[in-house]
Design a protein around this motif. Structure first.
Motif, PDB file in Angstrom:
ATOM      1  N   SER A 152      -6.613   3.279  -5.660  1.00  0.00           N
ATOM      2  CA  SER A 152      -5.228   3.611  -6.029  1.00  0.00           C
ATOM      3  C   SER A 152      -5.003   3.459  -7.528  1.00  0.00           C
ATOM      4  O   SER A 152      -4.351   4.288  -8.170  1.00  0.00           O
ATOM      5  CB  SER A 152      -4.248   2.722  -5.258  1.00  0.00           C
ATOM      6  N   MET A 153      -5.546   2.388  -8.101  1.00  0.00           N
ATOM      7  CA  MET A 153      -5.413   2.152  -9.536  1.00  0.00           C
ATOM      8  C   MET A 153      -6.095   3.268 -10.336  1.00  0.00           C
ATOM      9  O   MET A 153      -5.575   3.719 -11.366  1.00  0.00           O
ATOM     10  CB  MET A 153      -6.027   0.803  -9.897  1.00  0.00           C
ATOM     11  N   LEU A 196       0.822  -1.197   0.000  1.00  0.00           N
ATOM     12  CA  LEU A 196       0.000   0.000   0.000  1.00  0.00           C
ATOM     13  C   LEU A 196       0.863   1.256   0.000  1.00  0.00           C
ATOM     14  O   LEU A 196       0.591   2.218  -0.728  1.00  0.00           O
ATOM     15  CB  LEU A 196      -0.924  -0.010   1.225  1.00  0.00           C
ATOM     16  N   MET A 197       1.916   1.234   0.803  1.00  0.00           N
ATOM     17  CA  MET A 197       2.829   2.378   0.851  1.00  0.00           C
ATOM     18  C   MET A 197       3.513   2.594  -0.500  1.00  0.00           C
ATOM     19  O   MET A 197       3.692   3.723  -0.948  1.00  0.00           O
ATOM     20  CB  MET A 197       3.877   2.160   1.946  1.00  0.00           C
ATOM     21  N   THR A 198       3.883   1.486  -1.152  1.00  0.00           N
ATOM     22  CA  THR A 198       4.497   1.579  -2.489  1.00  0.00           C
ATOM     23  C   THR A 198       3.544   2.220  -3.479  1.00  0.00           C
ATOM     24  O   THR A 198       3.938   3.057  -4.300  1.00  0.00           O
ATOM     25  CB  THR A 198       4.903   0.178  -2.992  1.00  0.00           C
ATOM     26  N   LEU A 199       2.249   1.840  -3.399  1.00  0.00           N
ATOM     27  CA  LEU A 199       1.233   2.431  -4.272  1.00  0.00           C
ATOM     28  C   LEU A 199       1.107   3.934  -4.042  1.00  0.00           C
ATOM     29  O   LEU A 199       1.038   4.716  -4.990  1.00  0.00           O
ATOM     30  CB  LEU A 199      -0.120   1.758  -4.026  1.00  0.00           C
ATOM     31  N   PHE A 245      -6.729  12.740  -2.071  1.00  0.00           N
ATOM     32  CA  PHE A 245      -7.669  11.683  -2.487  1.00  0.00           C
ATOM     33  C   PHE A 245      -7.016  10.315  -2.311  1.00  0.00           C
ATOM     34  O   PHE A 245      -7.619   9.391  -1.755  1.00  0.00           O
ATOM     35  CB  PHE A 245      -8.050  11.917  -3.949  1.00  0.00           C
ATOM     36  N   ALA A 246      -5.773  10.188  -2.770  1.00  0.00           N
ATOM     37  CA  ALA A 246      -5.053   8.913  -2.675  1.00  0.00           C
ATOM     38  C   ALA A 246      -4.765   8.547  -1.221  1.00  0.00           C
ATOM     39  O   ALA A 246      -4.855   7.372  -0.837  1.00  0.00           O
ATOM     40  CB  ALA A 246      -3.747   9.001  -3.463  1.00  0.00           C
ATOM     41  N   LEU A 247      -4.422   9.533  -0.397  1.00  0.00           N
ATOM     42  CA  LEU A 247      -4.140   9.273   1.015  1.00  0.00           C
ATOM     43  C   LEU A 247      -5.389   8.775   1.749  1.00  0.00           C
ATOM     44  O   LEU A 247      -5.306   7.898   2.614  1.00  0.00           O
ATOM     45  CB  LEU A 247      -3.609  10.544   1.693  1.00  0.00           C
ATOM     46  N   VAL A 248      -6.554   9.329   1.380  1.00  0.00           N
ATOM     47  CA  VAL A 248      -7.816   8.876   1.986  1.00  0.00           C
ATOM     48  C   VAL A 248      -8.146   7.459   1.519  1.00  0.00           C
ATOM     49  O   VAL A 248      -8.539   6.599   2.322  1.00  0.00           O
ATOM     50  CB  VAL A 248      -8.973   9.851   1.655  1.00  0.00           C
ATOM     51  N   VAL A 249      -7.972   7.211   0.212  1.00  0.00           N
ATOM     52  CA  VAL A 249      -8.214   5.869  -0.340  1.00  0.00           C
ATOM     53  C   VAL A 249      -7.339   4.836   0.363  1.00  0.00           C
ATOM     54  O   VAL A 249      -7.778   3.735   0.691  1.00  0.00           O
ATOM     55  CB  VAL A 249      -7.927   5.856  -1.864  1.00  0.00           C
ATOM     56  N   GLY A 250      -6.090   5.202   0.622  1.00  0.00           N
ATOM     57  CA  GLY A 250      -5.149   4.275   1.251  1.00  0.00           C
ATOM     58  C   GLY A 250      -5.309   4.152   2.751  1.00  0.00           C
ATOM     59  O   GLY A 250      -4.618   3.344   3.388  1.00  0.00           O
TER      60      GLY A 250
END
Length: 331
Positions: free
Chosen positions: A81-82, A4-7, A203-208
Motif C-alpha cells: 500500500s505504501m 486497511l480500508m482507510t489505506l 494492484f492496490a486491491l490485490v495487495v490489500g
C-alpha cells in the motif's frame, strides 16, 4: 481491517487525482491538432474529447492488467500500500511540474517509473518483474519511432495524392475529417492511458486482499473513465500550444496525417495490451509529418526539448518515488 480500508480509500483518492491530471495533461495531445488547425474550438474539443475518452476507457482492460501485474506481483511485495501511494504522489508531482511549464512529458513514463522506483525502494530489486517491466519499456521506446515512420509515410502519400489540389477546398475538407480523427485519437487515449490508473487501483486491491486476480471491476472502470473525462474537459492549453504549434506550422492536412498516425499506433498497442505514451506517439507523429512536409520547417529546438523530457522522466520519477517511500517508512 479499518486501517486497511482507510489505506485503500487513500490510494483510490490519489489514483483519481492522477487520472484527473492525466485527463488535462495527456489528452491535450489528442486534440492539439484539431484545435491548432481550427477544425474544433478549444471548448468544443475538450468536451468532445472527454466524452470519447470515457467510451475508450471502458472498452477494454488489457492495458490495466499489464500495469497491474507486469511491473511487480502485488501478491509478493512488502509494504504494498505504501509503495502504491508513493508511486502516485511521485507521478502527480512530476505531471503537475511538466504541465505548468508546458512540456509534453509522458504520464505513462511517469507512472511506470514511479511504480518501479517505489517497488525497488520499498520491497527490493528482486520484487520487480524484470521480464514484464522490459516488455513495457520496449513498447514505450518502439511506439514513438513507429509513429515517426508512419507519420512520415502517411504525409508523403497525402502530398502525392493532393499535389494538384487547390489549397482552400483541400484545407476545408481536411478540417471536417479532422473532427473524426480527433475523436479516434481520443478514443485510443482512453483505451490506453485511461486504463493505467485502473491497473494501479486493482494492484492496490490485490495487495490489500480485496481481490485475488487482476480483472478490473466495472466500478473501477467507470470512476476512472469519468475522472479522466472530467480532467479532459478542464483542458490543457499549455500542452496544446507546444504540440500543435511550436514543432512546425500545422495545416489541416498535417493535422489529419498526425491524428490518423497516432490513432493507428495507439490502437495497435492497446490491442496487444501494451501501455504506450500518448504524448510520445502524438509528438513523434507530428515530427514525422513535419519532416515529410519539409525537413527544415520543423523547429528542432522544440523537438530536442521534448526529447530531453522523454529521457529524464522515467529515471526522475523513479528516484522521486524512491525518496517518497523512504520518507513514508519513517512514519
Amino acid at each position: 481491517m479499518e486501517a486497511l480500508m482507510t489505506l485503500i480509500i487513500t490510494i483510490i483518492f490519489f489514483a483519481l487525482i492522477f487520472e484527473f491530471i492525466n485527463g488535462f495533461h495527456d489528452t491535450a495531445n489528442a486534440i492539439a491538432m484539431s484545435v491548432s488547425t481550427r477544425a474544433l474550438s478549444p471548448k468544443i474539443a475538450v468536451v468532445y474529447s472527454g466524452i470519447i475518452n470515457f467510451i475508450g476507457a471502458v472498452s477494454s482492460t488489457a492495458v490495466a492488467k499489464s500495469i497491474g501485474g507486469n511491473i511487480a506481483d502485488p501478491m509478493n511485495i512488502k509494504h504494498g500500500s505504501m509503495i502504491v501511494i508513493a508511486a502516485l504522489i511521485s507521478a502527480i508531482i512530476w505531471n503537475l511540474l511538466t504541465w505548468y511549464f508546458g512540456i509534453p512529458s509522458s504520464s505513462s513514463h511517469t507512472l511506470i517509473g514511479s511504480i518501479a522506483g517505489a517497488v525497488i525502494m520499498g520491497s527490493g530489486l528482486h520484487s520487480v518483474n524484470w521480464a514484464g517491466f522490459s516488455t513495457i519499456i520496449e513498447g514505450l521506446l518502439i511506439s514513438p519511432v513507429l509513429a515517426f515512420i508512419v507519420g512520415f509515410i502517411v504525409m508523403k502519400i497525402l502530398k502525392l495524392l493532393f499535389r494538384k489540389a487547390r489549397p482552400q477546398p483541400t484545407n476545408r475538407g481536411f478540417r471536417l475529417v479532422q473532427i473524426l480523427t480527433a475523436g479516434l485519437t481520443s478514443y485510443s487515449h482512453g483505451g490506453n492511458d485511461g486504463q493505467k490508473t485502473m491497473g494501479i487501483i486493482v494492484f492496490a486491491l490485490v495487495v490489500g486482499g480485496f481481490k485475488t486476480n487482476l480483472d478490473v471491476p466495472l466500478w473501477v472502470q467507470i470512476i476512472c473513465a469519468l475522472t479522466m473525462a472530467l480532467g479532459t474537459m478542464v483542458g490543457g492549453w499549455r500542452i496544446i500550444k507546444t504540440v500543435g504549434g511550436k514543432i512546425f506550422k500545422i495545416q489541416p492536412i498535417h493535422g489529419f496525417a498526425s491524428d490518423f498516425t497516432s490513432f493507428a499506433v495507439m490502437q495497435t498497442a492497446t490491442h496487444f495490451g501494451l501501455p504506450v505514451s500518448t504524448t510520445h506517439v502524438t509528438s513523434s507523429s507530428v515530427l514525422g509529418v513535419g519532416s515529410a512536409n519539409h525537413f527544415r520547417s520543423v523547429r528542432w529546438g522544440t523537438a530536442i526539448r521534448i526529447l530531453i523530457a522523454w529521457v529524464i522522466t522515467l529515471p526522475i520519477s523513479a528516484i522521486l518515488a524512491g525518496v517518497i517511500v523512504s520518507i513514508l517508512k519513517l512514519f
